[in-house]
Design an enzyme around this catalytic site. Structure first.
Site, PDB file in Angstrom:
ATOM      1  N   LYS A  57       0.801  -3.768  -0.489  1.00 34.84           N
ATOM      2  CA  LYS A  57       2.093  -4.446  -0.394  1.00 34.84           C
ATOM      3  C   LYS A  57       2.394  -4.732   1.070  1.00 34.84           C
ATOM      4  CE  LYS A  57       4.591  -0.981   1.551  1.00 34.84           C
ATOM      5  NZ  LYS A  57       5.220  -1.069   2.885  1.00 34.84           N
TER       6      LYS A  57
ATOM      7  N   SER B  49      -0.303   2.938  -3.754  1.00 39.70           N
ATOM      8  CA  SER B  49      -0.819   2.056  -4.798  1.00 39.70           C
ATOM      9  C   SER B  49      -1.933   2.731  -5.588  1.00 39.70           C
ATOM     10  CB  SER B  49      -1.312   0.742  -4.185  1.00 39.70           C
ATOM     11  OG  SER B  49      -1.510  -0.238  -5.187  1.00 39.70           O
TER      12      SER B  49
ATOM     13  N   PRO C 158      -6.993  -0.893   4.217  1.00 41.80           N
ATOM     14  CA  PRO C 158      -7.197   0.067   5.306  1.00 41.80           C
ATOM     15  C   PRO C 158      -6.292   1.287   5.167  1.00 41.80           C
ATOM     16  CG  PRO C 158      -6.105  -1.928   6.104  1.00 41.80           C
ATOM     17  CD  PRO C 158      -6.555  -2.209   4.710  1.00 41.80           C
ATOM     18  N   VAL C 159      -6.793   2.427   5.630  1.00 43.93           N
ATOM     19  CA  VAL C 159      -6.074   3.697   5.502  1.00 43.93           C
ATOM     20  C   VAL C 159      -5.012   3.807   6.593  1.00 43.93           C
ATOM     21  CG1 VAL C 159      -6.343   6.208   5.570  1.00 43.93           C
ATOM     22  CG2 VAL C 159      -8.089   4.803   4.460  1.00 43.93           C
ATOM     23  N   ALA C 160      -3.857   4.379   6.243  1.00 45.58           N
ATOM     24  CA  ALA C 160      -2.759   4.617   7.198  1.00 45.58           C
ATOM     25  C   ALA C 160      -2.390   3.343   7.941  1.00 45.58           C
ATOM     26  CB  ALA C 160      -3.141   5.726   8.177  1.00 45.58           C
ATOM     27  N   ALA C 161      -2.109   2.301   7.156  1.00 45.08           N
ATOM     28  CA  ALA C 161      -1.913   0.976   7.737  1.00 45.08           C
ATOM     29  C   ALA C 161      -0.509   0.415   7.551  1.00 45.08           C
ATOM     30  CB  ALA C 161      -2.929   0.000   7.123  1.00 45.08           C
ATOM     31  N   GLY C 162       0.345   1.099   6.793  1.00 48.23           N
ATOM     32  CA  GLY C 162       1.652   0.530   6.482  1.00 48.23           C
ATOM     33  C   GLY C 162       1.613  -0.446   5.329  1.00 48.23           C
ATOM     34  N   LEU C 163       0.542  -0.363   4.508  1.00 41.93           N
ATOM     35  CA  LEU C 163       0.352  -1.286   3.382  1.00 41.93           C
ATOM     36  C   LEU C 163       0.426  -0.579   2.030  1.00 41.93           C
ATOM     37  CD1 LEU C 163      -2.626  -3.342   4.891  1.00 41.93           C
ATOM     38  CD2 LEU C 163      -0.205  -3.989   4.857  1.00 41.93           C
ATOM     39  N   ALA C 164       0.835   0.678   2.024  1.00 42.66           N
ATOM     40  CA  ALA C 164       1.018   1.473   0.795  1.00 42.66           C
ATOM     41  C   ALA C 164      -0.275   1.666   0.016  1.00 42.66           C
ATOM     42  CB  ALA C 164       2.092   0.862  -0.098  1.00 42.66           C
TER      43      ALA C 164
ATOM     44  N   ASP D 247       7.147   4.834  -2.082  1.00 37.74           N
ATOM     45  CA  ASP D 247       6.605   3.514  -2.417  1.00 37.74           C
ATOM     46  C   ASP D 247       5.916   3.472  -3.779  1.00 37.74           C
ATOM     47  OD1 ASP D 247       7.460   2.287  -0.091  1.00 37.74           O
ATOM     48  OD2 ASP D 247       5.586   2.638   0.989  1.00 37.74           O
TER      49      ASP D 247
END
Length: 289
Positions: free
Chosen positions: A10, A104, A94-100, A136
């Site tokens: 996200k 998810s 990607p890990v720890a990216a601010g993309l949940a 999230d």
């Protein structure tokens, strides 16, 4: 029996923090939407009463730190499930990216185990369970596009944004979400107009959506990590129509209306950033399959 689930990333089109709660969480207003960058979750029933998590990505924990593990454990304990499960996570986000990505994965695990174990839970019930795992996860259970309030667990669905491309770039740094929130001064930041973003989305106006992008956490992360500001500036220079940091960072995304511009932006960013992606906006609930 084996179940496959898609776990899309996200982005936050608008992220505002309105206050800090007595329980330590913050009250937020966020417009979140899914993009076509997704992990794959493979769930296989095991005869023994265990939860096993595996991934080819060495940064993915295989124990209780993993949100997918927590999702399986929650369902097993809440509904007295005596069967076991193997959870294979193929990481693309990607890990720890601010993309949940982790949220998810947990949401996909909830959806998949609901089928694998024939629990017959509604999506609303799964989302409520998701809120117990992380802020999230509720949104990620549904997918699509939504206004999230409370600490992020209260979901109101809205229309999908206008179709466009999303170019993402993640620098090789880690961002502490806790530190970003700790440094956030709600009186000294510019708050986005969340309702104006909802109106722009409902109008299907790409230009208005671009004009209303906003993230109250961005100024804090940019002050701590100049690399994020540099990526934002380069993405604009290469031709993105609008640029914003997602979540607490460090990933930056650019909205691009025309496909003809996407490759130039992608190639330009790849010159100095390893993790770059060019994907489509999804934004629709029924696009998880």
């Amino acid at each position: 029996m084996r179940i496959l689930e898609k776990a899309p990333a996200k982005i936050n089109l608008s992220l505002d923090v309105t206050s800090k709660r007595p329980d330590g969480y913050h009250e937020v207003e966020m417009i979140m939407t899914t993009i076509d960058l997704a992990d794959r979750i493979e769930l296989t029933e095991l005869p023994e009463n265990v939860i096993r998590v595996a991934s080819h990505n060495r940064f993915v924990p295989d124990d209780q730190r993993n949100l997918a593990y927590q999702a399986a454990k929650l369902l097993k304990e809440r509904f007295q499930v005596k069967k076991g499960v193997s959870i294979m996570i193929t990481k693309v986000i990607p890990v720890a990216a601010g993309l949940a990505g982790g949220s998810s994965d947990a949401a996909a695990t909830l959806r998949g185990l609901n089928r694998l174990w024939d629990l017959k839970l509604s999506v609303e019930e799964l989302a409520e369970l998701g809120a117990e795992i992380g802020s999230d996860v509720s949104f990620c259970v549904y997918g699509g596009t939504a206004l999230a309030t409370g600490r992020g667990e209260k979901i109101r669905h809205i229309s999908a944004p206008p179709h466009c491309w999303v170019v993402l770039a993640k620098p090789t740094i880690g961002v502490s979400t806790a530190e970003v929130y700790r440094r956030l001064n709600l009186q000294q930041v510019r708050h986005p107009d969340v309702q104006a973003m909802i109106d722009a989305i409902e109008e299907k106006s790409f230009q208005k959506v671009c004009g209303q992008l906003g993230n109250v956490l961005e100024s804090v992360t940019l002050s701590l990590h100049p690399e994020v500001a540099m990526i934002k500036n380069q993405m604009k220079r290469f031709g993105a129509d609008a640029v914003l940091m997602s979540g607490s960072g460090p990933t930056v995304f650019g909205l691009v209306q025309y496909e003809s511009k996407v490759q130039r932006i992608y190639n330009g960013l790849r010159g100095f950033c390893d993790q770059v992606y060019a994907v489509r906006m999804i934004g629709e609930q029924n696009a998880l399959d």
